[in-house]
Design an enzyme around this catalytic site. Structure first.
Site, short mmCIF file in Angstrom:
data_model
loop_
_atom_site.label_atom_id
_atom_site.label_comp_id
_atom_site.label_asym_id
_atom_site.label_seq_id
_atom_site.Cartn_x
_atom_site.Cartn_y
_atom_site.Cartn_z
N HIS A 111 10.35 1.03 5.18
CA HIS A 111 9.68 1.10 6.48
C HIS A 111 10.56 1.90 7.43
O HIS A 111 11.78 2.01 7.25
CB HIS A 111 9.45 -0.31 7.02
CG HIS A 111 8.54 -0.37 8.21
ND1 HIS A 111 7.25 0.11 8.20
CD2 HIS A 111 8.75 -0.86 9.47
CE1 HIS A 111 6.70 -0.09 9.37
NE2 HIS A 111 7.58 -0.67 10.17
N CYS A 115 4.10 4.80 8.30
CA CYS A 115 5.10 4.26 9.23
C CYS A 115 6.04 5.34 9.74
O CYS A 115 6.40 5.36 10.93
CB CYS A 115 5.88 3.14 8.55
SG CYS A 115 6.76 3.65 7.05
N ASP A 144 8.43 -1.21 17.22
CA ASP A 144 7.76 -0.74 16.01
C ASP A 144 6.35 -0.28 16.36
O ASP A 144 5.45 -1.12 16.53
CB ASP A 144 7.72 -1.85 14.96
CG ASP A 144 7.29 -1.34 13.60
OD1 ASP A 144 6.85 -0.18 13.51
OD2 ASP A 144 7.39 -2.10 12.62
#
Length: 662
Positions: free
Chosen positions: A447, A405, A463
């Site tokens: 994250h 991520c 995202d």
């Protein structure tokens, strides 16, 4: 001269309590403590003389100096406990007689309490209670020595258990009702504890890969209503828009900004409560745009909830957040816009790709970057390959195309900045696992995502991980990386497996312990008593009321235990009731003389109490029939018990209120 041996239960308590404290003691005092325990044991086994007083004074002085040099103080939790352990060890070396063991006994009580200053987990508390039970048994053995102590260990432990059970209701009532100060029992943990969140103020390559292997809870959430869907569970902790001075490929958290320019939609608000594990940081995880924050905290211009002091102990707080909002709509100051467009590092291939989008509107540039991630053969993995060098983003975007991520957030923000769109990185947590009525967010849920700015919408979340691995956002890391053989079993969420169910059950118990025992503070107590209509406006009256209730319940239990013991000594229910009847008659002034028979006593009582004369005579007949008959029938025994019980009820209250006598 016979050697005075330490009580075996006291030995167990000392070894157990010091063993629990060992991880929190400086290594410099361990040789002194271990040597003291060993010397005492050899003294009891082989008769080795105990050290002279001058040597004890020298050891005490040296131990104190070692503690001062290590902690630079003689007060505080850590230094105080270290001195207490040393004192217990040295006290063993000057214990000569049985009465000297009382000093060791008192030190053992303080050692057990000291264990809970470091850790209040339910398992540790259970161990401390077991040691406390043994310590009460040791106290009984030292107070009432009768032959070899080992021959009476079982009886002492049973008596100690009864004594503790007798005091348990008194303890529970005081715990629930006695006025409590603000703050929970969590406050006994001091700064420097081991439990800290894996997130930091700098996002380095590989940091989030390691967190994926950590299943420990970061915080727990209880929503006022139904839980929000997984794709909305973005827990904001740090906003990063600048680069580290020594590494332009690493991001650093922004300093505290001013108040936010925020617009929210009322119908998107959600209220929730978070129980946060110690982080040693001032940032509090929150959803979206926090609008109502706990005391001694504020929301800065980046929508990060900042606390006045670092979270050094477990913290419980309430928040209200708006899931739909607009931040900094309109314009950005020139210096801030330039800051959010700074590239950092040398990534010429990335710059060339982004320059081809400059002719498009900002929204189209964002879509182009997301489309690039979706259309290329990118892979979501914790083993991305090379991450070093000034062109790390180029390597990721055009060579390896494998990343976690943080890699996707880093590359996306640099793409946006190269395309002329202000952007920044946000780190925190995403998702969480439902366990009963609360959501547990683990360190493995850490994250990183991006935020981009446009004049029309302000800052909005984008995202890039969702473009490559949407299952990571919707189902969590366990489902998105099911093929990762290195992912620990504790992080995997094998639905229906026995191990997972046991882990969730253990976490539920731990959470209830934290919430309802360690987290039971003055606010919760006031709310709970208020619902029962028992809230006290002044703490003094509350304390007196709590003591009165506790004493009343304790007295009732003492009476109950005394009657139970008397019934046991009587041997049968009929004999016990006969003893109670004699007590009732004595309260009415009819005392039994030593040579007087049972029949004579009952005849005299029947004459003095004509309202119960027939019952007394009938009881006398049944008593003689059951006691002196060769084989009394069960019917007669049952009838005697019933008659005695009814007669006791009639005479009991007559003895309590003499004015009502006939």
């Amino acid at each position: 001269m016979a050697v005075a041996r330490l009580d075996p239960l006291l030995w167990l308590v000392l070894v157990g309590s010091v063993g629990l404290l060992l991880p929190h003691l400086p290594w410099t005092v361990l040789p002194i403590v271990i040597a003291a325990f060993a010397w005492r044991r050899v003294h009891e086994v082989s008769g080795l003389p105990l050290p002279p007083r001058w040597l004890l004074l020298l050891l005490a002085t040296a131990s104190t100096a070692v503690v001062v040099l290590h902690f630079h103080a003689l007060w505080g939790r850590d230094a105080g406990v270290a001195l207490l352990v040393v004192a217990a060890g040295l006290k063993l070396l000057e214990t000569h007689e049985t009465r000297d063991q009382y000093g060791v006994l008192l030190l053992a009580f303080f050692l057990l309490i000291s264990v809970l200053l470091f850790d209040q987990a339910i398992a540790i508390f259970a161990l401390v209670m077991v040691l406390f039970w043994l310590l009460v048994g040791a106290w009984m053995g030292i107070s009432q020595p009768a032959g070899p102590a080992g021959h009476h260990l079982g009886k002492r432990l049973r008596d100690a258990g009864r004594l503790l059970l007798l005091g348990l209701p008194f303890t529970l009532i005081l715990f629930a009702l006695f006025p409590r100060p603000p703050g929970a029992l969590w406050g006994v943990q001091q700064p420097g504890g081991q439990a800290q969140t894996g997130l930091s103020e700098q996002m380095r390559p590989g940091q989030f890969d390691q967190l994926a292997e950590d299943p420990s809870p970061a915080f727990r959430v209880r929503f006022d209503g139904p839980p929000i869907p997984p794709e909305q569970r973005y827990w904001r902790v740090f906003v990063m828009s600048g680069f580290a001075e020594d590494d332009p490929e690493s991001w650093i958290a922004d300093p505290v900004a001013g108040s936010p320019r925020l617009e929210t939609l009322d119908d998107s608000r959600v209220a929730y409560q978070i129980t946060l594990e110690p982080t040693a940081a001032r940032q509090l995880p929150s959803l979206a745009a926090a609008i109502d924050t706990p005391a001694r905290s504020r929301v800065d211009g980046n929508l990060v909830v900042q606390r006045e002091r670092p979270v050094d102990n477990r913290l419980r707080y309430r928040l209200t957040s708006a899931l739909e909002y607009r931040l900094d709509v309109g314009t950005l100051p020139r210096f801030r816009r330039q800051h959010y467009l700074a590239l950092g590092g040398l990534n010429p291939l990335l710059a060339d790709l982004a320059s081809s989008w400059h002719h498009q509107p900002p929204a189209a540039r964002i879509d182009q970057a997301l489309a690039y991630f979706r259309e290329q053969s990118f892979e979501y993995t914790r083993s991305p390959g090379r991450r070093q060098g000034a062109d790390r983003a180029d390597t990721f975007l055009f060579e390896t195309q494998r990343g976690y991520c943080a890699d996707y957030a880093d590359a996306f923000v640099r793409l946006m900045r190269a395309a002329g769109v202000p952007a920044r990185v946000v780190t925190g947590y995403q998702g969480g696992e439902l366990n009963g009525d609360y959501l547990v967010v683990r360190q493995s849920d850490a994250h990183a995502w991006a935020e981009v700015w446009t004049a029309a919408d302000g800052w909005r979340r984008v995202d890039p991980t969702a473009a490559v691995a949407p299952e990571r956002i919707e189902e969590g890391i366990a489902h998105s990386m099911a093929d990762d053989a290195n992912l620990p079993a504790t992080v995997r969420r094998a639905e229906g497996s026995f191990g997972r169910q046991m882990r969730l059950l253990a976490e539920q118990m731990d959470n209830r312990w934290n919430q309802y025992v360690l987290g039971y503070d003055g606010r919760i107590q006031h709310e709970w008593l208020g619902r029962l209509g028992l809230a006290m406006s002044h703490p003094v009256w509350g304390a007196l009321w709590a003591l009165a209730v506790a004493v009343l319940v304790w007295w009732g239990l003492l009476v109950l235990f005394a009657r139970r013991e008397r019934r046991r000594q009587a041997g049968s229910e009929a004999e016990y009731l006969w003893m109670r009847l004699q007590d009732d008659l004595a309260r009415l002034g009819i005392h039994r003389d030593n040579p007087e028979s049972e029949r004579a006593l009952l005849r005299r009582a029947a004459t003095a109490l004509p309202f119960a004369g027939e019952d007394l005579r009938r009881v006398g007949q049944l008593l003689e029939a059951t006691r002196y008959a060769r084989s009394p029938s069960r019917r007669q025994s049952a009838l005697l018990t019933t008659r005695l019980e009814n007669l006791h009820r009639r005479l009991f209250w007559r003895g309590r209120w003499p004015l009502r006598r006939p």
